[in-house]
Design an enzyme around this catalytic site. Structure first.
Site, PDB file in Angstrom:
ATOM      1  N   LYS A 115       0.657  -1.257  -0.146  1.00 19.92           N
ATOM      2  CA  LYS A 115      -0.007   0.306   0.047  1.00 19.92           C
ATOM      3  C   LYS A 115       0.874   1.300  -0.044  1.00 19.92           C
ATOM      4  O   LYS A 115       0.375   2.275  -0.711  1.00 19.92           O
ATOM      5  CB  LYS A 115      -1.035  -0.159   0.996  1.00 19.92           C
ATOM      6  CG  LYS A 115      -2.055  -0.954   0.899  1.00 19.92           C
ATOM      7  CD  LYS A 115      -2.262  -1.905   2.194  1.00 19.92           C
ATOM      8  CE  LYS A 115      -3.051  -3.131   1.532  1.00 19.92           C
ATOM      9  NZ  LYS A 115      -2.686  -4.395   2.272  1.00 19.92           N
ATOM     10  N   CYS A 231      -7.084  -7.869   6.617  1.00 20.30           N
ATOM     11  CA  CYS A 231      -7.588  -8.973   5.763  1.00 20.30           C
ATOM     12  C   CYS A 231      -8.300 -10.159   6.443  1.00 20.30           C
ATOM     13  O   CYS A 231      -8.030 -11.259   6.253  1.00 20.30           O
ATOM     14  CB  CYS A 231      -6.401  -9.574   4.877  1.00 20.30           C
ATOM     15  SG  CYS A 231      -5.020 -10.071   5.942  1.00 20.30           S
TER      16      CYS A 231
HETATM   17  N1  SAM Z   1       0.402  -2.937   4.454  1.00 21.32           N
HETATM   18  C1  SAM Z   1       1.333  -3.820   4.124  1.00 21.32           C
HETATM   19  C2  SAM Z   1       1.389  -3.975   2.846  1.00 21.32           C
HETATM   20  O1  SAM Z   1       0.500  -3.653   1.995  1.00 21.32           O
HETATM   21  O2  SAM Z   1       2.110  -4.524   2.272  1.00 21.32           O
HETATM   22  C3  SAM Z   1       0.655  -5.243   4.780  1.00 21.32           C
HETATM   23  C4  SAM Z   1       0.845  -4.865   6.201  1.00 21.32           C
HETATM   24  S1  SAM Z   1       0.625  -6.519   7.368  1.00 21.32           S
HETATM   25  C5  SAM Z   1      -0.979  -6.527   7.211  1.00 21.32           C
HETATM   26  C6  SAM Z   1       0.791  -5.888   8.766  1.00 21.32           C
HETATM   27  C7  SAM Z   1       2.297  -5.426   9.298  1.00 21.32           C
HETATM   28  O3  SAM Z   1       2.122  -4.944  10.419  1.00 21.32           O
HETATM   29  C8  SAM Z   1       3.223  -6.520   9.383  1.00 21.32           C
HETATM   30  O4  SAM Z   1       4.263  -6.139   8.416  1.00 21.32           O
HETATM   31  C9  SAM Z   1       3.664  -6.594  10.813  1.00 21.32           C
HETATM   32  O5  SAM Z   1       5.383  -6.356  10.785  1.00 21.32           O
HETATM   33  C10 SAM Z   1       3.238  -5.169  11.153  1.00 21.32           C
HETATM   34  N2  SAM Z   1       3.063  -4.979  12.662  1.00 21.32           N
HETATM   35  C11 SAM Z   1       2.924  -5.914  13.537  1.00 21.32           C
HETATM   36  N3  SAM Z   1       2.568  -5.305  14.730  1.00 21.32           N
HETATM   37  C12 SAM Z   1       2.790  -3.817  14.560  1.00 21.32           C
HETATM   38  C13 SAM Z   1       2.783  -2.641  15.387  1.00 21.32           C
HETATM   39  N4  SAM Z   1       2.692  -2.738  16.648  1.00 21.32           N
HETATM   40  N5  SAM Z   1       3.235  -1.634  14.951  1.00 21.32           N
HETATM   41  C14 SAM Z   1       3.514  -1.543  13.653  1.00 21.32           C
HETATM   42  N6  SAM Z   1       3.683  -2.543  12.619  1.00 21.32           N
HETATM   43  C15 SAM Z   1       3.209  -3.778  13.231  1.00 21.32           C
END
Ligand code: SAM
Length: 478
Positions: A115, A231
């Protein structure tokens, strides 16, 4: 892998008569998508030159379905950053956040950049995209994707959002929280997500998400917009998280999203069970959320909510923030860069230049006077290259940043020329007769059909390969 009983029960509640259709949709393996990088090429133009058959995704202006077997990640246009490979529903959140030129945008959970790359493309080199991910290894992939896309107005961090709040309270116009979630919407495409669900289900993720939206709320300006997406199908993680924000931050309201055939409204009646009594007003607002179901659309399960924070957006502060590491040093003069950039005809604002340990950066304006001292960042702005011993060595990021035709000097291969692949593998090439050397330097920008790929150095009709070693294609696979 068998689906957890509790998940199936929730889906029955959610879908009622459509439950069987949902189960039927699980027999398909899902869809592949390609999203065009509009900061490098218009979607219509890409359709004309696309090496793969494309079919438009109806709700994404620059998104296309790709056939399962199209080798799209092993094509020179991919190496030129012309597109990103992304599941079609996952293209929706960035498309629905109304980014405008000059905005300060935060993607809070951004890796690997599916994104963030779209948000940056929509900024078109203006404002700033701050892209964060708590995982440092994933943030490295995020930086690579933003650089591949040619984006320079970026700040890439790997921070706990709690720490970001103290640096960026009320700073951003738009924020995307594409939250970590239980991933139920991806079970069909990636069955391994079921294992994670069994370890950390909706309760665990719900708690993480509530914290994330609270933190994002603090970093948003009055009048700013926040897009929350997951998702997963879980009402606890979806409507439940949005309801939590509405209850605790009453200045937020859910906005209607553009409607497309197949989008389903939020299920407000499922949220109260999990969050306690909700007002009629909140229940009505939750209906503006959007659910994407795989039996109604050609895409995986997703959830989106667009929220607006009340109040007027104040005028952008006139660079009067805290004194920063950068403003203390202020702009630098770098004769090596001046000579190099003059030869190429590249211009970046002189005031944006910062030199650290011989590395030269062009900083996005919103950071010129905003302190980020102490933040764990992977990149601030556009990394231009290294200046040392009266020589300038341009970076891979700079090559990708240059637009088609922006640099009249270099070597341009047609996509059918086998030397393109050899270049991407790091080989030295014979280019006798086709060189257009930059006066006085030997450096040349190497491109495919006009789209930059990287650098080379010309010596006696030979192109010494300066393609970034970490990005080179492996010999066996190509
Ligand atoms: N937005 C990304 C994309 O479109 O490529 C996908 C994101 S994925 C659904 C969620 C992400 O949140 C993961 O990469 C994970 O490492 C990160 N994450 C998990 N806990 C988090 C936190 N407390 N703060 C920030 N990022 C976090």
């Amino acid at each position: 892998m068998e689906l957890p009983e509790a998940f199936l029960e929730h889906m029955k509640d959610l879908l009622g008569a459509e439950y069987e259709a949902f189960l039927e949709s699980r027999k398909s393996s899902g869809f592949r998508g390609l999203r065009v990088n509009t900061s490098k090429v218009e979607a219509e133009k890409f359709e004309e030159i696309s090496p793969f058959p494309l079919e438009a995704i109806p709700w994404i202006p620059n998104g296309f379905y790709l056939k399962e077997d199209a080798p799209a990640s092993r094509h020179p246009y991919y190496a030129a950053g012309l597109y990103y490979l992304q599941e079609p529903s996952a293209m929706t959140p960035a498309a629905c956040l109304p980014v405008e030129k000059g905005d300060r945008v935060l993607d809070l959970c951004a890796a690997p950049g599916g994104k963030a790359t779209e948000l940056a493309a929509r900024l078109g080199g203006t404002g700033i995209l701050a892209a964060n991910d708590i995982s440092n290894s994933r943030a490295k992939g995020l930086l690579k994707n933003l650089e591949l896309f040619g984006e320079g107005n970026i700040l890439v961090t790997s921070e706990n959002p709690e720490r970001l709040v103290s640096y960026f309270t009320g700073f951003f116009d738009k924020i995307l929280v594409d939250a970590p979630c239980s991933g139920e919407g991806m079970f069909r495409k990636d069955p391994s997500m079921v294992k994670d669900w069994l370890e950390h289900g909706p309760d665990w993720y719900g708690a993480v998400q509530r914290k994330l939206v609270e933190q994002a709320a603090q970093m948003l300006k009055p009048g700013g917009m926040l897009l929350y997406s997951t998702c997963t199908f879980s009402a606890k993680e979806n409507e439940g998280t949005v309801a939590h924000l509405l209850v605790h931050e009453p200045e937020f309201r859910v906005c209607p999203l553009p409607q497309y055939a197949g989008f389903s409204p939020g299920r407000s009646e499922l949220a109260p069970k999990e969050t306690g009594g909700l007002s009629k007003d909140i229940l009505e607002q939750l209906k503006h959320c959007v659910r994407i179901y795989p039996h109604r659309m050609k895409g995986e399960g997703h959830f989106l909510a667009l929220l607006k924070k009340n109040g007027e957006c104040p005028e952008q502060e006139n660079d009067s923030g805290r004194q920063s590491k950068f403003s203390e040093k202020s702009a630098v003069s770098c004769p090596e860069w001046e000579q190099f950039s003059r030869c190429l005809g590249i211009s970046v604002p002189k005031e944006s230049l910062r030199l650290y340990d011989g590395k030269l950066y062009s900083l996005p304006k919103p950071l010129w006077n905003h302190s980020i001292r102490g933040l764990r960042f992977l990149r601030t702005g556009l990394y231009l290259g290294d200046a040392e011993k009266k020589r300038f060595t341009p970076s891979q990021a700079l090559a990708m940043y240059l637009k088609k035709g922006a640099c009249g000097t270099g070597i341009d291969f047609s996509v059918s020329d086998p030397r393109v692949i050899r270049y991407l593998k790091g080989e030295t090439l014979d280019v006798d007769g086709m060189d257009k050397i930059l006066p006085g330097s030997g450096w040349c920008l190497v491109s495919v059909d006009g789209f930059p790929l990287g650098w080379g150095k010309l010596v006696s009709g030979q192109l010494r390969n300066k393609y970034y070693p970490g990005w080179r294609w492996q010999h066996a696979a190509g």
